[in-house]
Design a protein around this motif. Structure first.
Motif, short mmCIF file in Angstrom:
data_model
loop_
_atom_site.label_atom_id
_atom_site.label_comp_id
_atom_site.label_asym_id
_atom_site.label_seq_id
_atom_site.Cartn_x
_atom_site.Cartn_y
_atom_site.Cartn_z
N SER A 170 7.41 -1.68 3.70
CA SER A 170 6.77 -2.45 2.81
C SER A 170 5.24 -2.66 3.52
O SER A 170 5.18 -3.17 4.52
CB SER A 170 7.29 -3.90 2.48
N ASP A 171 4.36 -2.33 2.48
CA ASP A 171 3.04 -2.45 2.94
C ASP A 171 2.38 -3.46 2.21
O ASP A 171 2.26 -3.58 0.96
CB ASP A 171 2.32 -1.09 2.58
N ALA A 172 1.88 -4.49 3.11
CA ALA A 172 1.17 -5.67 2.37
C ALA A 172 0.02 -5.33 1.97
O ALA A 172 -0.74 -6.41 1.49
CB ALA A 172 1.00 -6.63 3.51
N GLY A 173 -0.73 -4.11 1.87
CA GLY A 173 -2.02 -3.92 1.62
C GLY A 173 -2.92 -4.01 2.28
O GLY A 173 -2.96 -4.78 3.45
N ILE A 174 -4.44 -3.67 2.20
CA ILE A 174 -5.42 -3.95 3.11
C ILE A 174 -6.71 -4.40 2.07
O ILE A 174 -6.82 -3.83 1.11
CB ILE A 174 -5.85 -2.61 3.64
N THR A 175 -7.26 -5.54 2.62
CA THR A 175 -8.63 -6.04 2.16
C THR A 175 -9.37 -4.80 1.73
O THR A 175 -9.93 -4.16 2.61
CB THR A 175 -8.97 -7.17 2.76
N GLY A 176 -9.62 -4.84 0.48
CA GLY A 176 -10.80 -3.92 0.08
C GLY A 176 -10.21 -2.62 -0.65
O GLY A 176 -11.02 -1.88 -1.00
N LEU A 177 -8.88 -2.67 -0.40
CA LEU A 177 -8.35 -1.39 -0.88
C LEU A 177 -7.31 -1.82 -2.01
O LEU A 177 -6.69 -2.87 -2.15
CB LEU A 177 -7.51 -0.69 -0.04
N THR A 178 -7.43 -0.89 -3.22
CA THR A 178 -6.40 -1.37 -4.29
C THR A 178 -5.16 -0.27 -4.20
O THR A 178 -5.29 0.88 -4.07
CB THR A 178 -7.16 -1.15 -5.78
N PHE A 179 -4.09 -0.85 -4.32
CA PHE A 179 -2.80 -0.17 -4.36
C PHE A 179 -2.79 0.93 -5.46
O PHE A 179 -2.80 0.56 -6.78
CB PHE A 179 -1.37 -0.88 -4.23
N VAL A 180 -2.32 2.08 -5.34
CA VAL A 180 -2.14 3.27 -6.45
C VAL A 180 -1.15 3.55 -6.58
O VAL A 180 -0.25 3.63 -7.46
CB VAL A 180 -3.22 4.48 -6.01
N SER A 181 -0.42 4.06 -5.42
CA SER A 181 0.89 4.59 -5.57
C SER A 181 1.65 4.95 -3.87
O SER A 181 0.82 4.83 -2.95
CB SER A 181 1.07 6.06 -5.99
N ALA A 182 2.86 5.27 -3.88
CA ALA A 182 3.45 5.57 -2.34
C ALA A 182 4.59 6.59 -2.60
O ALA A 182 5.34 6.68 -3.65
CB ALA A 182 3.92 4.13 -1.89
N SER A 183 4.56 7.35 -1.50
CA SER A 183 5.65 8.53 -1.63
C SER A 183 5.58 9.25 -0.43
O SER A 183 4.67 9.02 0.48
CB SER A 183 5.07 9.61 -2.70
N GLY A 184 6.66 9.85 -0.10
CA GLY A 184 7.02 10.67 1.30
C GLY A 184 8.24 11.35 0.88
O GLY A 184 9.37 11.23 0.29
N PRO A 185 8.12 12.63 1.68
CA PRO A 185 9.50 13.39 1.65
C PRO A 185 10.88 12.31 2.06
O PRO A 185 10.94 11.95 3.21
CB PRO A 185 9.47 14.56 2.60
N GLY A 186 11.95 12.42 1.12
CA GLY A 186 12.98 11.90 1.61
C GLY A 186 12.74 9.91 1.31
O GLY A 186 13.83 9.34 1.32
N TRP A 187 11.71 9.65 0.81
CA TRP A 187 11.52 8.25 0.86
C TRP A 187 11.78 7.95 -0.89
O TRP A 187 11.25 8.65 -1.77
CB TRP A 187 9.99 7.67 1.13
N THR A 188 12.13 6.83 -1.24
CA THR A 188 12.21 6.11 -2.50
C THR A 188 11.49 4.96 -2.82
O THR A 188 11.52 4.15 -2.02
CB THR A 188 13.63 5.67 -3.11
N CYS A 189 10.27 4.96 -3.63
CA CYS A 189 9.40 3.91 -3.35
C CYS A 189 9.23 3.29 -5.09
O CYS A 189 9.36 3.75 -5.88
CB CYS A 189 7.91 4.39 -3.25
N VAL A 190 9.35 1.89 -4.70
CA VAL A 190 9.27 1.10 -5.95
C VAL A 190 8.06 0.21 -5.52
O VAL A 190 8.45 -0.79 -4.67
CB VAL A 190 10.49 0.20 -6.08
N GLY A 191 6.88 0.40 -6.18
CA GLY A 191 5.57 -0.27 -5.81
C GLY A 191 5.31 -0.02 -4.35
O GLY A 191 5.33 1.44 -3.93
N SER A 192 5.03 -1.14 -3.65
CA SER A 192 4.67 -0.72 -2.08
C SER A 192 5.79 -0.83 -1.20
O SER A 192 5.59 -0.96 -0.10
CB SER A 192 3.38 -1.56 -1.53
#
Length: 354
Positions: free
Chosen positions: A317-339
Motif C-alpha cells: 500500500s502506497d501512502a502517497g508522496i507530498t506534492g504528487l496526486t495519485f492516478v493509478s497503480a498496476s503491474g504484471p501479476g498485481w491486482t490493485c484497488v486504489g493505492s
C-alpha cells in the motif's frame, strides 16, 4: 671259579660303558630364541614387525622369570612391544610363567623404519633365564635391506553441502573434492559416481576438467586428467530439494580409479536435515526523472531476499508522496484497488513493480 670271574668282568664292562643304565641323566632347561621380520625387505617410512619365539628345547621346565631384550638398530624407531603373558617396559620384556619342555612363548616388537632406501639393518635380541644351561642359542639377529615405498594411487573424497540445512523446494549444491592420498599419481580414469538420492532431483554437475552425465538415475563424472600425490579435483552437483520439511537427506558419492590400491576410503557421505527456510520481503521506491516531471511514474520494487518462497498473497500500500496526486497503480501479476495492490503468485525469484 674262572667262569664266575669272567661273568662278573663282562657285567662290569657293560655298566662302565653305559652309565645311564646305572643313573638317569639329569633334566635341564634350554631356551632357544628365533626371530622373523615382516615385511622383508623393510620399507622406508613404514612400520616393521619383528616376531620373537622362545622355545624350551631342554628336558625340564624353565621357570620364570624369562627376559627378552631387543636391541633395536640404527635406522629403526621403537614403537611398541607386546605378547601373551609378557610384561614389556620399553624394549625389555619379562615372562613370569614357566615354559615346559617343547613349549614356547611369542612376542612382537614394532619399529618404524627411518633409514633411507638402500640401507641395510641388522636387529638382534637376547633371551635370559637363570635356569638356562645352554647360552649358545640365546642370541639371534636378522638382517634386511631397506627399499622405497612402492608407488600407489589412493583416492579418497569429502563432500560439503550448501545451504545447511537444506531448504524444501529450493536448490542445493554438493561439492565433492577428490584427493589422492597415495604417493603416486592417479591418472586417466578418475571417476565420481552419485547414486539416485531420495528427496533430491538432479539438476546439473560440473567442474574444471570433469565430464558429467546422468545414466539410469545415477550421475557419473569422469576426470581424464592426472591427480598427483596430495593433489585434488573438485566437482559440484546441483539438486532441487523435493524432500519434505523435517526429513533428512543422506548424500553419498563414490570415487574410483583402476589403479587405486585402497578401495576402503572411496566413499564419502553427508547427512543434512531439510528445513522450511525464511521468507524475507524488501521493497524499494524509485522516482525518475530528477527533478520530478508531470506524467512520470513512481516505481516500487518488491523482492524476496530470503531463502524460501513467499507464498501469496503479498500486499503493498502506497501512502502517497507530498506534492504528487495519485492516478493509478498496476503491474504484471498485481491486482490493485486504489493505492493498495496484492500479488498472488510467489514473489521469488521475479521482482514486481507498480
Amino acid at each position: 671259579m674262572r667262569r664266575t670271574f669272567w661273568r662278573l668282568a663282562v657285567l662290569g664292562i657293560v655298566l662302565f660303558s653305559f652309565p645311564g643304565l646305572a643313573q638317569a641323566e639329569k633334566a635341564y632347561c634350554d631356551l632357544k630364541i628365533e626371530k622373523t621380520v615382516s615385511p622383508s625387505p623393510l620399507v622406508s617410512g613404514q612400520q616393521a614387525v619383528f616376531t620373537i619365539k622362545i622355545t624350551n628345547v631342554g628336558t625340564d621346565a624353565c621357570p620364570g622369570p624369562t627376559y627378552v631384550v631387543d636391541s633395536g638398530a640404527p635406522g629403526l624407531a621403537f614403537v611398541s612391544a607386546s605378547g601373551p603373558g609378557w610384561i614389556c617396559i620399553g624394549q625389555t620384556c619379562t615372562y613370569l610363567g614357566s615354559i615346559l619342555p617343547g613349549g614356547s612363548a611369542t612376542l612382537t616388537y614394532t619399529y618404524t623404519v627411518i633409514a633411507s632406501p638402500g640401507a641395510s639393518i641388522t636387529n638382534c635380541a637376547e633371551v635370559r633365564n637363570n635356569n638356562d644351561r645352554n647360552a649358545a642359542n640365546n642370541r639371534v639377529c636378522v638382517s634386511s635391506k631397506v627399499v622405497a615405498l612402492p608407488g600407489r594411487c589412493d583416492l579418497t573424497c569429502s563432500v560439503k553441502v550448501s545451504p545447511d540445512p537444506l531448504i524444501a523446494g529450493q536448490p542445493a549444491t554438493f561439492t565433492v573434492t577428490v584427493t589422492n592420498v597415495g604417493n603416486a599419481a592417479c591418472s586417466l580414469s578418475n571417476q565420481v559416481v552419485v547414486p539416485p538420492i531420495s528427496g533430491l532431483s538432479f539438476v546439473s554437475a560440473s567442474g574444471v576438467g570433469w565430464t558429467c552425465t546422468q545414466v539410469g538415475g545415477q550421475v557419473i563424472c569422469n576426470y581424464p586428467g592426472t591427480i598427483p600425490s596430495n593433489g585434488s579435483a573438485t566437482v559440484v552437483f546441483t539438486y532441487n530439494v523435493t524432500a519434505s520439511l523435517g526429513t533428512t537427506i543422506n548424500f553419498c558419492s563414490n570415487v574410483a580409479n583402476k589403479d587405486d590400491t585402497n578401495p576402503g576410503n572411496n566413499e564419502c557421505c553427508v547427512r543434512v536435515p531439510v528445513a522450511a527456510g525464511n521468507c524475507d520481503l524488501v521493497c524499494g521506491k524509485k522516482i525518475e526523472p530528477h527533478p520530478v516531471a508531470a506524467g512520470y511514474p513512481v516505481t516500487i520494487t518488491v523482492q524476496n531476499v530470503g531463502d524460501s518462497p513467499c507464498p501469496g498473497p503479498t500486499w503493498i500500500s502506497d501512502a502517497g508522496i507530498t506534492g504528487l496526486t495519485f492516478v493509478s497503480a498496476s503491474g504484471p501479476g498485481w491486482t490493485c484497488v486504489g493505492s493498495t495492490c496484492s500479488y498472488a503468485p510467489p514473489s521469488r525469484p521475479a521482482e514486481r513493480s507498480r
